[in-house]
Design a protein around this motif. Sequence first.
Motif, PDB file in Angstrom:
ATOM      1  N   ALA A  35       0.772  -1.414   0.272  1.00 19.71           N
ATOM      2  CA  ALA A  35       0.022   0.082  -0.095  1.00 19.71           C
ATOM      3  C   ALA A  35       1.239   1.335  -0.119  1.00 19.71           C
ATOM      4  O   ALA A  35       2.226   1.429   0.558  1.00 19.71           O
ATOM      5  CB  ALA A  35      -0.972   0.334   1.233  1.00 19.71           C
ATOM      6  N   THR A  36       0.743   2.481  -0.473  1.00 17.41           N
ATOM      7  CA  THR A  36       0.965   3.686  -0.504  1.00 17.41           C
ATOM      8  C   THR A  36       1.139   3.873   1.010  1.00 17.41           C
ATOM      9  O   THR A  36       0.468   3.315   1.621  1.00 17.41           O
ATOM     10  CB  THR A  36       0.741   4.545  -0.971  1.00 17.41           C
ATOM     11  N   PRO A  37       2.249   4.522   1.431  1.00 15.83           N
ATOM     12  CA  PRO A  37       2.274   4.677   2.768  1.00 15.83           C
ATOM     13  C   PRO A  37       2.384   5.937   3.214  1.00 15.83           C
ATOM     14  O   PRO A  37       2.191   7.090   2.516  1.00 15.83           O
ATOM     15  CB  PRO A  37       4.171   4.596   2.902  1.00 15.83           C
ATOM     16  N   TYR A  38       1.843   5.490   4.293  1.00 10.15           N
ATOM     17  CA  TYR A  38       0.818   7.252   5.082  1.00 10.15           C
ATOM     18  C   TYR A  38       1.785   8.044   4.363  1.00 10.15           C
ATOM     19  O   TYR A  38       1.469   9.132   4.282  1.00 10.15           O
ATOM     20  CB  TYR A  38       0.669   6.891   6.299  1.00 10.15           C
ATOM     21  N   ASP A  39       2.607   7.632   5.219  1.00  9.41           N
ATOM     22  CA  ASP A  39       4.115   8.944   5.304  1.00  9.41           C
ATOM     23  C   ASP A  39       5.055   9.558   3.803  1.00  9.41           C
ATOM     24  O   ASP A  39       4.872  11.069   3.844  1.00  9.41           O
ATOM     25  CB  ASP A  39       5.450   8.582   6.039  1.00  9.41           C
ATOM     26  N   ASP A  40       4.479   8.734   3.031  1.00 13.70           N
ATOM     27  CA  ASP A  40       4.626   9.866   1.964  1.00 13.70           C
ATOM     28  C   ASP A  40       3.617  10.255   1.216  1.00 13.70           C
ATOM     29  O   ASP A  40       3.986  11.202   0.708  1.00 13.70           O
ATOM     30  CB  ASP A  40       4.854   7.783   0.912  1.00 13.70           C
ATOM     31  N   PHE A  41       2.415   9.972   1.840  1.00 16.06           N
ATOM     32  CA  PHE A  41       1.448  10.903   1.361  1.00 16.06           C
ATOM     33  C   PHE A  41       1.732  12.327   1.759  1.00 16.06           C
ATOM     34  O   PHE A  41       1.719  13.224   1.584  1.00 16.06           O
ATOM     35  CB  PHE A  41      -0.204  10.655   1.302  1.00 16.06           C
ATOM     36  N   TYR A  42       1.890  12.184   3.309  1.00 15.56           N
ATOM     37  CA  TYR A  42       1.473  12.983   4.661  1.00 15.56           C
ATOM     38  C   TYR A  42       2.876  13.886   3.454  1.00 15.56           C
ATOM     39  O   TYR A  42       2.812  15.011   4.351  1.00 15.56           O
ATOM     40  CB  TYR A  42       1.904  13.114   5.360  1.00 15.56           C
ATOM     41  N   GLN A  43       3.786  13.789   3.046  1.00 14.23           N
ATOM     42  CA  GLN A  43       5.026  14.390   3.465  1.00 14.23           C
ATOM     43  C   GLN A  43       4.223  15.594   1.661  1.00 14.23           C
ATOM     44  O   GLN A  43       5.356  16.855   1.846  1.00 14.23           O
ATOM     45  CB  GLN A  43       5.985  13.773   2.055  1.00 14.23           C
ATOM     46  N   THR A  44       3.407  15.539   1.023  1.00 16.62           N
ATOM     47  CA  THR A  44       3.339  16.037   0.115  1.00 16.62           C
ATOM     48  C   THR A  44       1.557  16.763   1.118  1.00 16.62           C
ATOM     49  O   THR A  44       1.836  18.069   0.041  1.00 16.62           O
ATOM     50  CB  THR A  44       2.384  15.261  -0.787  1.00 16.62           C
ATOM     51  N   ILE A  45       1.545  17.083   1.436  1.00 16.23           N
ATOM     52  CA  ILE A  45       0.677  17.859   2.319  1.00 16.23           C
ATOM     53  C   ILE A  45       1.526  19.078   3.389  1.00 16.23           C
ATOM     54  O   ILE A  45       2.358  19.159   4.149  1.00 16.23           O
ATOM     55  CB  ILE A  45       0.188  17.293   3.537  1.00 16.23           C
ATOM     56  N   GLY A  46       0.680  20.677   2.873  1.00 17.45           N
ATOM     57  CA  GLY A  46       0.607  21.541   3.884  1.00 17.45           C
ATOM     58  C   GLY A  46      -0.274  21.908   4.269  1.00 17.45           C
ATOM     59  O   GLY A  46       0.148  22.953   4.793  1.00 17.45           O
ATOM     60  N   ALA A  47      -1.459  21.955   4.711  1.00 20.97           N
ATOM     61  CA  ALA A  47      -2.774  22.074   5.270  1.00 20.97           C
ATOM     62  C   ALA A  47      -3.135  21.126   5.016  1.00 20.97           C
ATOM     63  O   ALA A  47      -3.573  20.172   4.572  1.00 20.97           O
ATOM     64  CB  ALA A  47      -2.903  23.763   5.070  1.00 20.97           C
ATOM     65  N   VAL A  48      -4.383  21.052   6.223  1.00 15.70           N
ATOM     66  CA  VAL A  48      -5.706  20.106   6.114  1.00 15.70           C
ATOM     67  C   VAL A  48      -6.642  20.925   5.743  1.00 15.70           C
ATOM     68  O   VAL A  48      -7.203  21.928   7.272  1.00 15.70           O
ATOM     69  CB  VAL A  48      -6.083  18.741   7.190  1.00 15.70           C
ATOM     70  N   ILE A  49      -8.034  20.248   5.898  1.00 16.51           N
ATOM     71  CA  ILE A  49      -9.298  21.172   5.620  1.00 16.51           C
ATOM     72  C   ILE A  49     -10.942  18.831   6.662  1.00 16.51           C
ATOM     73  O   ILE A  49     -10.325  19.071   5.856  1.00 16.51           O
ATOM     74  CB  ILE A  49      -9.958  20.911   4.373  1.00 16.51           C
ATOM     75  N   MET A  50     -10.764  20.074   7.118  1.00 12.28           N
ATOM     76  CA  MET A  50     -12.013  19.026   7.542  1.00 12.28           C
ATOM     77  C   MET A  50     -13.183  19.565   8.165  1.00 12.28           C
ATOM     78  O   MET A  50     -13.488  20.729   9.019  1.00 12.28           O
ATOM     79  CB  MET A  50     -11.107  18.146   8.773  1.00 12.28           C
ATOM     80  N   GLY A  51     -13.640  19.000   8.773  1.00 14.85           N
ATOM     81  CA  GLY A  51     -15.699  19.500   9.145  1.00 14.85           C
ATOM     82  C   GLY A  51     -15.472  19.134  10.334  1.00 14.85           C
ATOM     83  O   GLY A  51     -15.130  18.444  11.416  1.00 14.85           O
ATOM     84  N   ARG A  52     -16.917  19.818  11.177  1.00 19.97           N
ATOM     85  CA  ARG A  52     -16.651  19.781  12.444  1.00 19.97           C
ATOM     86  C   ARG A  52     -16.921  18.040  12.390  1.00 19.97           C
ATOM     87  O   ARG A  52     -16.035  17.982  14.624  1.00 19.97           O
ATOM     88  CB  ARG A  52     -17.958  20.097  12.765  1.00 19.97           C
ATOM     89  N   GLU A  53     -17.762  17.320  12.597  1.00 20.07           N
ATOM     90  CA  GLU A  53     -17.630  16.433  13.123  1.00 20.07           C
ATOM     91  C   GLU A  53     -16.271  15.640  13.209  1.00 20.07           C
ATOM     92  O   GLU A  53     -16.490  14.762  13.952  1.00 20.07           O
ATOM     93  CB  GLU A  53     -18.656  14.970  12.147  1.00 20.07           C
ATOM     94  N   THR A  54     -15.765  14.982  11.973  1.00 15.84           N
ATOM     95  CA  THR A  54     -14.230  15.027  11.887  1.00 15.84           C
ATOM     96  C   THR A  54     -13.644  15.092  12.795  1.00 15.84           C
ATOM     97  O   THR A  54     -12.759  14.448  13.513  1.00 15.84           O
ATOM     98  CB  THR A  54     -13.962  14.972  10.651  1.00 15.84           C
ATOM     99  N   TYR A  55     -13.389  16.464  12.639  1.00 13.35           N
ATOM    100  CA  TYR A  55     -12.586  17.471  14.084  1.00 13.35           C
ATOM    101  C   TYR A  55     -12.846  17.003  15.391  1.00 13.35           C
ATOM    102  O   TYR A  55     -11.760  16.410  16.243  1.00 13.35           O
ATOM    103  CB  TYR A  55     -12.576  18.338  14.031  1.00 13.35           C
ATOM    104  N   HIS A  56     -14.349  16.819  15.866  1.00  6.17           N
ATOM    105  CA  HIS A  56     -14.285  15.847  17.077  1.00  6.17           C
ATOM    106  C   HIS A  56     -14.465  14.303  17.539  1.00  6.17           C
ATOM    107  O   HIS A  56     -13.863  14.013  18.407  1.00  6.17           O
ATOM    108  CB  HIS A  56     -16.239  15.781  17.194  1.00  6.17           C
ATOM    109  N   TRP A  57     -14.240  13.584  15.873  1.00  5.38           N
ATOM    110  CA  TRP A  57     -13.737  13.027  16.311  1.00  5.38           C
ATOM    111  C   TRP A  57     -12.179  12.342  16.580  1.00  5.38           C
ATOM    112  O   TRP A  57     -12.116  11.185  16.879  1.00  5.38           O
ATOM    113  CB  TRP A  57     -14.177  11.946  14.948  1.00  5.38           C
ATOM    114  N   ILE A  58     -11.246  13.140  15.675  1.00  5.07           N
ATOM    115  CA  ILE A  58      -9.797  13.030  16.038  1.00  5.07           C
ATOM    116  C   ILE A  58      -9.852  13.922  17.267  1.00  5.07           C
ATOM    117  O   ILE A  58      -9.019  12.487  18.125  1.00  5.07           O
ATOM    118  CB  ILE A  58      -9.238  14.096  14.757  1.00  5.07           C
TER     119      ILE A  58
END
Length: 178
Positions: A35-58
């Motif tokens: 599988a594509t390693p999460y860390d490889d994907f995350y290296q391409t990310i500079g910001a995140v957007i999420m909804g309120r319910e996702t935020y509460h879950w995290i």
Amino acid sequence: MSKLVYYVASSMDGYIATQQHQLDWLENFTLGDDATPYDDFYQTIGAVIMGRETYHWIIKNASGDWPYQNIPAFIMTSRDLPIPPGLDITLVQGEARVIAAQAKCASRGQNVWLVGGGKTAAYFAEAGELQQLFITTIPVFIGSGVEVLPVSHNVNVTPKVQRILQSGAIECISDINI
């Protein structure tokens, strides 16, 4: 140029969580080494957007360890939410294009990960602000739950990469046709 990417796991019947917002069907599944390693994907990310319910879950399930420590996070909400001190979290509401532009600017040229949920992703897709889907389909049916992308009109995509993993999961990266 940065793009807005919806990176998510889905059941085969198109759900990202159960109706109770549980992920046990996903947490009990092993993707494997191909599988594509999460860390490889995350290296391409500079910001995140999420909804309120996702935020509460995290916040509830991350045991006090915010997973996006080093990047700005934008939480879609019309409510005032508690934000742990020391985190780069901005509460936002309004037009998708304005929020996407704000997140892209904050990402310093890297991609913006639309963490979820499905309604939040659909909001950006319908506004033409979501550029790419990276969906890992897990070989399980859960029957009902939170839909992966509950759009109200057709959103056409062009598959770019599709891989069947040894675990039986399917990784599919698609560009959204705007």
